[in-house]
Scaffold this motif. Structure first.
Motif, PDB file in Angstrom:
ATOM      1  N   GLY A  75       6.463  19.329 -27.046  1.00 39.77           N
ATOM      2  CA  GLY A  75       5.743  19.060 -25.810  1.00 39.77           C
ATOM      3  C   GLY A  75       6.019  20.151 -24.787  1.00 39.77           C
ATOM      4  O   GLY A  75       6.822  21.057 -25.026  1.00 39.77           O
ATOM      5  N   PRO A  76       5.382  20.047 -23.616  1.00 42.00           N
ATOM      6  CA  PRO A  76       5.580  21.052 -22.572  1.00 42.00           C
ATOM      7  C   PRO A  76       7.058  21.228 -22.207  1.00 42.00           C
ATOM      8  O   PRO A  76       7.761  20.254 -21.944  1.00 42.00           O
ATOM      9  N   LEU A  77       7.518  22.446 -22.262  1.00 39.59           N
ATOM     10  CA  LEU A  77       8.880  22.877 -21.928  1.00 39.59           C
ATOM     11  C   LEU A  77       9.970  22.286 -22.817  1.00 39.59           C
ATOM     12  O   LEU A  77      11.148  22.566 -22.600  1.00 39.59           O
ATOM     13  N   GLU A  78       9.622  21.499 -23.819  1.00 41.44           N
ATOM     14  CA  GLU A  78      10.659  20.917 -24.689  1.00 41.44           C
ATOM     15  C   GLU A  78      11.429  21.980 -25.454  1.00 41.44           C
ATOM     16  O   GLU A  78      12.644  21.876 -25.603  1.00 41.44           O
ATOM     17  N   PHE A  79      10.725  23.007 -25.958  1.00 41.84           N
ATOM     18  CA  PHE A  79      11.434  24.046 -26.695  1.00 41.84           C
ATOM     19  C   PHE A  79      12.375  24.806 -25.763  1.00 41.84           C
ATOM     20  O   PHE A  79      13.522  25.085 -26.126  1.00 41.84           O
ATOM     21  N   GLN A  80      11.914  25.144 -24.563  1.00 38.43           N
ATOM     22  CA  GLN A  80      12.759  25.868 -23.621  1.00 38.43           C
ATOM     23  C   GLN A  80      14.004  25.054 -23.266  1.00 38.43           C
ATOM     24  O   GLN A  80      15.101  25.600 -23.143  1.00 38.43           O
ATOM     25  N   LYS A  81      13.851  23.758 -23.116  1.00 38.32           N
ATOM     26  CA  LYS A  81      15.000  22.901 -22.818  1.00 38.32           C
ATOM     27  C   LYS A  81      15.963  22.843 -24.004  1.00 38.32           C
ATOM     28  O   LYS A  81      17.184  22.852 -23.828  1.00 38.32           O
ATOM     29  N   GLU A  82      15.416  22.802 -25.207  1.00 39.56           N
ATOM     30  CA  GLU A  82      16.261  22.820 -26.410  1.00 39.56           C
ATOM     31  C   GLU A  82      17.003  24.145 -26.526  1.00 39.56           C
ATOM     32  O   GLU A  82      18.188  24.186 -26.873  1.00 39.56           O
ATOM     33  N   TYR A  83      16.320  25.239 -26.254  1.00 37.03           N
ATOM     34  CA  TYR A  83      16.934  26.572 -26.257  1.00 37.03           C
ATOM     35  C   TYR A  83      18.125  26.580 -25.292  1.00 37.03           C
ATOM     36  O   TYR A  83      19.222  26.993 -25.657  1.00 37.03           O
ATOM     37  N   ALA A  84      17.906  26.104 -24.065  1.00 32.87           N
ATOM     38  CA  ALA A  84      18.974  26.065 -23.062  1.00 32.87           C
ATOM     39  C   ALA A  84      20.115  25.145 -23.504  1.00 32.87           C
ATOM     40  O   ALA A  84      21.296  25.483 -23.327  1.00 32.87           O
ATOM     41  N   ARG A  85      19.779  24.006 -24.078  1.00 26.90           N
ATOM     42  CA  ARG A  85      20.811  23.068 -24.533  1.00 26.90           C
ATOM     43  C   ARG A  85      21.671  23.697 -25.626  1.00 26.90           C
ATOM     44  O   ARG A  85      22.892  23.595 -25.610  1.00 26.90           O
ATOM     45  N   ARG A  86      21.039  24.389 -26.568  1.00 25.27           N
ATOM     46  CA  ARG A  86      21.790  24.995 -27.670  1.00 25.27           C
ATOM     47  C   ARG A  86      22.645  26.171 -27.225  1.00 25.27           C
ATOM     48  O   ARG A  86      23.608  26.526 -27.901  1.00 25.27           O
ATOM     49  N   LEU A  87      22.292  26.787 -26.087  1.00 28.17           N
ATOM     50  CA  LEU A  87      23.090  27.903 -25.568  1.00 28.17           C
ATOM     51  C   LEU A  87      24.041  27.467 -24.454  1.00 28.17           C
ATOM     52  O   LEU A  87      24.777  28.280 -23.907  1.00 28.17           O
ATOM     53  N   ALA A  88      24.050  26.187 -24.121  1.00 30.23           N
ATOM     54  CA  ALA A  88      24.820  25.688 -22.979  1.00 30.23           C
ATOM     55  C   ALA A  88      26.329  25.861 -23.133  1.00 30.23           C
ATOM     56  O   ALA A  88      27.054  25.888 -22.140  1.00 30.23           O
TER      57      ALA A  88
END
Length: 119
Positions: free
Chosen positions: A95-108
């Motif tokens: 969905g919208p921005l879901e991939f970007q949020k996952e990217y940020a979560r995995r690099l957190a």
């Protein structure tokens, strides 16, 4: 290890929609093809100009072939290059921005100072 070569791969693949699709569908094959035919070409230069020594090491090759952007970040690949390429490949699956949020979560789990991204 060559951060330059990692970034060059991400940059050149991201700028060609057919390569983005090829990398999405056949990552290991695309990495092998690119390393063999494109890695030693000089960016933005005349046809026929090339070097002879650039190659991925096994860790880099495996990270690229498995779409492991966390490992690529650890290796020093530029985060903007990984983010834009992987958005192009995988945002349609979310969905919208879901991939970007996952990217940020995995690099957190990274904290300052981040891995060196200079070339």
């Amino acid at each position: 290890m060559s951060r330059y070569l990692l970034d060059k791969f991400l940059y050149t693949v991201d700028r060609d929609p057919s390569l983005v699709e090829r990398y999405r569908e056949d990552p290991a094959g695309t990495v092998a093809w690119w390393e063999e035919t494109q890695a030693n070409r000089i960016l933005n230069c005349c046809a026929g100009e090339s070097s002879t020594w650039l190659a991925f090491d096994d860790v880099e090759r495996d990270a690229l072939a498995s779409h492991d952007y966390v490992k690529l970040f650890e290796l020093g690949a530029h985060p903007f290059l990984t983010l834009t390429l992987f958005i192009g490949m995988f945002e349609r699956d979310h969905g919208p921005l879901e991939f970007q949020k996952e990217y940020a979560r995995r690099l957190a789990h990274f904290s300052l100072p981040y891995p060196d991204i200079s070339t």
